[in-house]
Design a protein around this motif. Structure first.
Motif, PDB file in Angstrom:
ATOM      1  N   VAL A 131     -12.939 -54.354  15.695  1.00 18.63           N
ATOM      2  CA  VAL A 131     -11.535 -53.720  15.833  1.00 18.63           C
ATOM      3  C   VAL A 131     -11.269 -52.786  16.887  1.00 18.63           C
ATOM      4  O   VAL A 131     -11.888 -51.841  17.156  1.00 18.63           O
ATOM      5  CB  VAL A 131     -11.392 -52.996  14.412  1.00 18.63           C
ATOM      6  CG1 VAL A 131     -10.054 -52.027  14.363  1.00 18.63           C
ATOM      7  CG2 VAL A 131     -11.485 -53.925  13.356  1.00 18.63           C
ATOM      8  N   ARG A 132     -10.081 -53.063  17.342  1.00 21.19           N
ATOM      9  CA  ARG A 132      -9.713 -52.063  18.548  1.00 21.19           C
ATOM     10  C   ARG A 132      -8.847 -51.091  17.878  1.00 21.19           C
ATOM     11  O   ARG A 132      -7.764 -51.397  17.270  1.00 21.19           O
ATOM     12  CB  ARG A 132      -8.702 -53.229  19.666  1.00 21.19           C
ATOM     13  CG  ARG A 132      -9.568 -54.077  20.163  1.00 21.19           C
ATOM     14  CD  ARG A 132      -8.741 -55.248  21.029  1.00 21.19           C
ATOM     15  NE  ARG A 132      -8.255 -56.164  19.811  1.00 21.19           N
ATOM     16  CZ  ARG A 132      -7.255 -56.891  20.161  1.00 21.19           C
ATOM     17  NH1 ARG A 132      -6.424 -56.715  21.008  1.00 21.19           N
ATOM     18  NH2 ARG A 132      -6.920 -57.890  19.253  1.00 21.19           N
ATOM     19  N   THR A 133      -9.142 -50.201  18.269  1.00 22.34           N
ATOM     20  CA  THR A 133      -8.410 -49.057  17.783  1.00 22.34           C
ATOM     21  C   THR A 133      -7.190 -48.535  18.974  1.00 22.34           C
ATOM     22  O   THR A 133      -7.516 -48.341  19.840  1.00 22.34           O
ATOM     23  CB  THR A 133      -9.104 -47.643  17.784  1.00 22.34           C
ATOM     24  OG1 THR A 133      -9.965 -47.591  18.879  1.00 22.34           O
ATOM     25  CG2 THR A 133      -9.783 -47.623  16.228  1.00 22.34           C
ATOM     26  N   ILE A 134      -6.254 -49.089  18.579  1.00 18.24           N
ATOM     27  CA  ILE A 134      -5.114 -48.888  19.559  1.00 18.24           C
ATOM     28  C   ILE A 134      -4.561 -47.496  19.516  1.00 18.24           C
ATOM     29  O   ILE A 134      -4.228 -46.591  18.616  1.00 18.24           O
ATOM     30  CB  ILE A 134      -3.776 -49.729  19.070  1.00 18.24           C
ATOM     31  CG1 ILE A 134      -4.104 -51.065  19.366  1.00 18.24           C
ATOM     32  CG2 ILE A 134      -2.703 -49.457  19.962  1.00 18.24           C
ATOM     33  CD1 ILE A 134      -3.237 -52.402  18.987  1.00 18.24           C
TER      34      ILE A 134
ATOM     35  N   CYS B 127       1.989 -56.624  12.564  1.00 16.79           N
ATOM     36  CA  CYS B 127       1.251 -57.905  13.493  1.00 16.79           C
ATOM     37  C   CYS B 127       2.007 -59.325  13.473  1.00 16.79           C
ATOM     38  O   CYS B 127       1.733 -59.915  14.492  1.00 16.79           O
ATOM     39  CB  CYS B 127      -0.192 -57.749  12.998  1.00 16.79           C
ATOM     40  SG  CYS B 127      -1.278 -56.603  13.377  1.00 16.79           S
ATOM     41  N   ILE B 136      -4.505 -60.252  14.171  1.00 20.24           N
ATOM     42  CA  ILE B 136      -5.555 -59.392  14.914  1.00 20.24           C
ATOM     43  C   ILE B 136      -5.378 -59.469  16.543  1.00 20.24           C
ATOM     44  O   ILE B 136      -5.421 -58.459  17.219  1.00 20.24           O
ATOM     45  CB  ILE B 136      -7.017 -59.408  14.477  1.00 20.24           C
ATOM     46  CG1 ILE B 136      -6.960 -59.022  13.174  1.00 20.24           C
ATOM     47  CG2 ILE B 136      -8.085 -58.787  15.510  1.00 20.24           C
ATOM     48  CD1 ILE B 136      -8.570 -59.101  12.516  1.00 20.24           C
ATOM     49  N   GLY B 139      -1.878 -57.768  17.228  1.00 16.19           N
ATOM     50  CA  GLY B 139      -1.976 -56.452  17.091  1.00 16.19           C
ATOM     51  C   GLY B 139      -0.768 -56.078  16.598  1.00 16.19           C
ATOM     52  O   GLY B 139       0.411 -56.909  16.613  1.00 16.19           O
ATOM     53  N   VAL B 159      -6.730 -53.536  13.039  1.00 16.22           N
ATOM     54  CA  VAL B 159      -5.738 -53.462  14.008  1.00 16.22           C
ATOM     55  C   VAL B 159      -4.249 -53.120  13.553  1.00 16.22           C
ATOM     56  O   VAL B 159      -3.545 -52.520  13.913  1.00 16.22           O
ATOM     57  CB  VAL B 159      -5.849 -54.567  14.917  1.00 16.22           C
ATOM     58  CG1 VAL B 159      -5.139 -54.490  16.276  1.00 16.22           C
ATOM     59  CG2 VAL B 159      -7.357 -54.793  15.478  1.00 16.22           C
TER      60      VAL B 159
END
Lengths: 584, 489
Positions: A131-134, B127, B136, B139, B159
């Motif tokens: 998971v990319r934490t934005i 998203c 994902i 985003g 995300v």
């Protein structure tokens, strides 16, 4: 890649071999060639074998190729082309499908082809997308410590996107212990629902039963008693006995363990049904007076000490000893505000012997007549509004003219037009002053003149339209009326205790009824209640010569029928004859 | 009952003020006119929230005193013939709406959306894709990264779930549910109840992707268990049956949430939540841990053991909590709104975020949002040379003629450009601005041009960037979303 190198070497060797073969061909020596070729053959197969050994950890061994190589030793060129072809195939396969998803899937997900049968297959995620934490960049000064814990949390929980295994346990059947537990939970939940959402305050049920000492009193009273014992509410049972309270009745109702009030009524039960009905009304009113008066509630009746006085508060129901009650009735009557009515199923029959032997056509006619009126007493109401619009009344006309005197077989036991047992009322109607909360459409109970023909409970009311219909607007029959009485001349042991012992006993070897055939046990219902295996057999004391004709007629239809002349079987014979009617 | 009661009873009125932007009807009402089914599907919260806010006492007509700004846009009201919402057009639509409000009002640029909220009730919220993998990849729409999102989607560390998002219950028709209520003393005789898909054969023929295999596992393990009343067909007595059940399964589907959560709470059936890391609606106000049972996705084969081993007292306590009417109210979007319903809970959530941190206000000229981020398909109003010529879809493709002179505005004005123009008219009685369509005169055209030139320039820059981006990486762009959106018409 090592195996690739080895393969290359193998190919070179192969080409060398083939060149040698060509040279041999040119030489033309047949015998030599044969020897040579077998040698080469062996060499070739060995080579192939080693090749297979190298490859089979990544590919399936091509069995067909194997056999063809072994079998085609005749022409080396053919072998060469075949092997080359296979090699090319394999290479193209590898190159072509190397990057396709399918091969990727087959190579790197073990045993995934067997999807649904594999129990507890571990997860086979294709991709773990971290998971990319934005960054929202909203927080201008993030605390370093908090930030690091946040990222740690992110790492610990990852969103797994892709294919997941379907976990199936090896033994899919439910565990019986768990099923039991589940049912206990369901039961407990339902009980809780009942206490929370059901009747907020359950009211006392006051059951009123008129009775008198007779042969079948124990039969009826025990049935009603058992129903009342199952009632999940507080219950007071007022038993009014015609001809004064007796020990016989007292001993039956004492077994119930209920709060009972046993009251005597100083009139003997008359013989005709009409008079009986009237007397029973008076007895019920007597019971209601018990409720309404400043009732002296004696806990210690024997010693005669008055413990306390109270007015009974609750719902009065008329549980005749000839009634069968469904348990829902007791829940249903809790909803009564002042005066309610339920439907009573009437199981009336006449013990008329003529009817028993009535021809089929005649009976059909009768049924057609009867079908117009359902054998149900109770409120009729508008199903949409739920308002009372009238009454279903039991039609006594077909039975008119039949005397209800039990001298002969013709003992028609008839219900009243509206049975009391179909009504329930709030006991406050009986003792509360009109000003308090009692509605004005109810007569004052104290001023009621009982000699003035109080026929049904509706006589207690000024306005019968205020009656609340119960049991989904009277459509549900919640209790039944069925009265079976013994004949006056029937001989039942008093108190249902067989004492003194039977008069004559004979050995079972010699049956007194030679025409009797051994019967299947299911038919014994119609028979004497005594077990046949026993050495004791009852012999009928007397015979009515005038009544023999009738049984003969019947015995043509069924030879196993017991003799109706047998006095001990009178009641059961009437019921069995009814069964015959039904069979026909 | 329960610690949550107090929070659920909060009254948002007087604690916040919301300004509702006036947008052209093609962002909301027109979409609804085109497909009235949008009112009944489970994403209808976006429509009812708009309606609610229009008549709500928290609405203000003076944008200067507003705490929150609401953009009435229905991004998921675009259904396939079978009734499935596919949000392929949503990113472009959202982008065009934001361009519109940022060029016509000063408030967006003040914070770049940090005091704006958007209702995005689709599967994976902002998203905007129904497949989790794709969602994902995409985003959250870059333009919405500073805004507060009101969404049904909720999964921890995902995300598509922004930190400050408000998770709301999915929409379930309140009148219909009300009509199917049965007396509460009808005995609950079903132990476990579930109606719904176990395998999504059309979208996931292999199995194992849909619901991460959890629903399939429920079916395979318990299809023959008499305690489990599970099946794929929805009976007409579905709502009644839920009221006759003790446990109602709420497994994840494509997204971790489903309308069953709402139905279970409203019908007093203990929800058995099978969705790892789910973030439940109004989790700060509703004690989900107290009223529901949480079963891990990997523990599905032991579901019967887990459920039967719960002490009866605990089950009864959960049922007592579920009987709390404030809990049921908070799950529904009734018409008209009632105090304590889901609308009010959303407002409560927004009010709790007040006052805004001073840092959200940008300095003059400061830019945080990257207008050129995101998949190329979302940025480009049209895919040139792709066969999608014509203006049948104002958000998909616009007519592009020679140069800037006749270029369509990014907001999708192209459809009626040439005969009409959007004018901003100040109305004397309303505090806000009103859009009006008026006939084009040379003066008005000149005025509009000067006003729109700014937008065009912006658009030109964006286009240049996007094209450069596209030429750099032709294979990986998300262009299929545009083409498929076109095909779905």
């Amino acid at each position: 890649m090592v195996w690739w190198e080895q393969e290359r070497k193998a190919i070179i060797e192969l080409i060398k071999l083939i060149k040698e073969g060509k040279e041999l061909k040119r030489e033309g020596g047949r015998k030599k060639k044969k020897k040579r070729s077998t040698k080469e053959d062996m060499k070739l197969s060995a080579l192939h074998q080693s090749y297979l050994n190298r490859r089979n950890n990544s590919f399936r061994s091509p069995a067909a190729l194997d056999s063809s190589v072994d079998g085609s030793g005749k022409s080396l060129a053919a072998v060469f082309w075949l092997v080359l072809h296979c090699l090319c195939c394999l290479i193209s396969l590898v190159l072509g499908f190397r990057f396709s998803r399918l091969v990727f899937f087959f190579l790197f997900s073990t045993s995934s082809t067997n999807l649904y049968s594999a129990p507890f297959r571990p997860d086979l995620p294709l991709k773990h997308l971290d998971v990319r934490t934005i960054g929202r960049n909203l927080d201008p000064s993030p605390v370093i410590g908090a930030n690091s814990t946040a990222t740690a949390a992110t790492k610990s929980s990852r969103v797994v996107v892709g294919r997941h295994g379907i976990r199936i346990r090896p033994w899919p059947h439910p565990n019986p212990a768990e099923v039991m537990k589940a049912h206990q939970i369901i039961e407990r939940v339902q009980k809780e629902q009942k206490t929370v959402f059901g009747m907020k305050s359950s009211r006392t049920v006051i059951a009123v039963t008129p009775t008198y000492v007779r042969t079948f009193q124990a039969l009826h009273l025990t049935g009603v008693m058992h129903s009342l014992m199952l009632v999940p509410y507080d219950l007071v049972w007022i038993v009014v006995e015609a001809g004064g309270a007796t020990n016989e009745t007292g001993s039956i109702i004492a077994k119930s363990g209920l709060r009972t009030i046993h009251v005597g009524f100083n009139q003997r039960m008359p013989n005709t049904w009409e008079d009986r009905g009237k007397l029973e009304v008076l007895m019920r009113l007597q019971a209601l007076r018990q409720v309404s008066k400043n009732y002296l509630f004696c806990l210690l009746e024997i010693s005669g000490i008055v413990v306390r006085e109270e007015k009974l508060d609750g719902i009065v129901m008329f549980a005749d000893d000839s009634n069968m009650h469904s348990m829902e009735l007791f829940d249903e009557i809790q909803r009564v505000k002042w005066f309610g009515a339920v439907s009573v199923g009437i199981l009336a029959h006449s013990g008329n012997a003529e009817e028993m032997v009535m021809s089929i056509e005649k009976r059909k006619e009768m049924e057609e007549e009867e079908s117009s009126s359902i054998p149900v007493q109770g409120p009729a109401c508008n199903s949409t509004t739920g308002e009372l619009i009238g009454w279903h009344v039991f039609n006594t006309l077909p039975y008119a003219g039949k005397s209800a005197v039990y001298i002969d077989d013709v003992a028609a036991v008839l219900p009243q037009k509206l049975e009391w047992s179909g009504f329930v009322l709030n006991s406050r109607l009986l003792w509360e002053e009109e000003g308090e909360s009692r509605p004005e459409w109810v007569k004052e109970f104290g001023s009621l003149n009982e000699n003035e023909g109080v026929e049904s409970p509706l006589s207690l009311l000024n306005d019968p339209s205020m009656v609340e219909p119960l049991g989904t607007c009277g459509r549900q029959v919640l209790l039944w009326w069925l009265r079976v009485e013994a004949r006056a001349d029937s001989k039942f042991p008093s108190g249902w205790i067989i004492d003194p012992p039977l008069e004559i006993t004979v050995a079972a070897k010699r049956t007194p009824w030679p025409e009797f055939l051994p019967e299947p046990p299911t038919k014994k219902r119609d028979q004497m209640p005594l077990p046949r295996g026993n050495n004791v057999v009852v012999i009928p004391k007397q015979q009515h010569p005038g009544k023999i004709r009738k049984p003969k007629r019947r015995s043509k239809r069924n030879k196993h029928e017991p003799k109706p002349t047998d006095t001990t079987l009178l009641v059961s014979s009437s019921s069995s004859s009814k069964q015959h009617q039904e069979r026909n | 009952m329960g610690s949550a009661g107090d929070v659920l009873e909060d009254n948002p009125v007087g604690r916040l003020k919301v300004y509702v932007y006036e947008l052209p009807s093609k962002y909301n009402k027109k979409l609804l006119q085109k497909d009235p089914r949008c009112l009944t599907h489970m994403f209808a919260a976006e429509i009812f929230m708009h309606r609610f806010l229009l008549s709500s006492p928290v609405r203000t007509r003076n944008p200067d005193e507003a705490d929150w700004f609401y953009t009435p846009i229905y991004p998921t009201c675009d259904l396939t013939p079978t009734g499935l919402p596919l949000p392929f057009k949503s990113p472009r639509m959202m982008r065009s709406a934001i361009q519109l409000i940022s060029s016509n009002w000063p408030y967006w640029n003040r914070t770049e959306g940090a005091d704006h909220f958007f209702v995005v009730p689709h599967d994976f919220g902002a998203c905007f894709h129904y497949q989790e993998e794709k969602a994902i990849e995409r985003g959250i729409l870059p333009l919405l990264q500073r805004a507060t999102l009101v969404q049904t989607f909720g999964q921890r560390n995902h995300v598509c779930l922004d930190e400050g998002s408000i998770t709301i219950p999915p929409f379930a028709p309140p009148q219909k549910m009300q009509a199917h209520l049965i007396p509460q003393d009808v005995p609950r005789s079903i132990f476990v109840y579930f109606r719904g898909l176990f395998y999504d054969v059309n979208n996931d023929p292999e199995g194992g992707y849909y619901a991460r295999g959890a629903r399939a596992a429920v079916w395979e393990n318990f299809k023959n268990n008499p305690l489990f009343d599970i099946s794929t067909d929805h009976p007409t007595t579905y709502y009644e049956d839920m009221q006759r059940s003790i446990f109602c399964l709420c497994p994840l589907g494509w997204a971790p949430w489903s309308p069953r959560l709402v139905e279970a709470v409203v019908f007093g059936c203990i929800p058995v939540i099978i969705a790892d890391d789910i973030v439940l609606p109004f989790a700060d106000a509703i004690p989900w841990e107290e009223i529901g049972v949480f079963v891990g996705e990997k523990d599905v084969p032991e579901l019967d053991t887990i459920l039967t081993s719960i002490p009866t007292e605990v089950i009864l306590r959960k049922q007592r909590l579920l009987a709390n009417p404030s809990m049921k109210r908070a799950m529904l979007f009734p018409q008209p709104a009632q105090p304590g319903d889901a609308f009010h809970q959303i407002l409560n959530g927004l009010a709790r975020k007040l006052p805004h941190d001073r840092s959200i206000y940008l300095k003059a000229g400061e830019k945080v949002l990257n207008w050129t981020a995101g998949p190329v398909g979302d940025l480009k109003p049209c895919l040139q040379g792709n066969g999608l010529i014509g203006d049948r879809d104002s958000f998909g493709c616009h007519l592009r003629r020679e140069g800037e002179r006749e270029a369509a505005m990014g907001g999708g004005m192209g459809a009626f450009w040439g005969t009409r123009v959007m004018e901003i008219v100040k109305k004397h009685d309303s505090g806000g601005l009103l859009w009006k369509r008026i006939k084009l005169t040379p003066t008005r055209k000149a005025n509009a041009k000067t006003r729109l030139r700014r937008v065009w320039q912006n658009e030109a820059v964006l286009r240049a960037c996007a094209e450069a981006d596209a030429s750099n990486s032709p294979g990986v762009s998300n262009t299929e979303s545009c083409t498929s959106a076109g095909k779905n018409e």
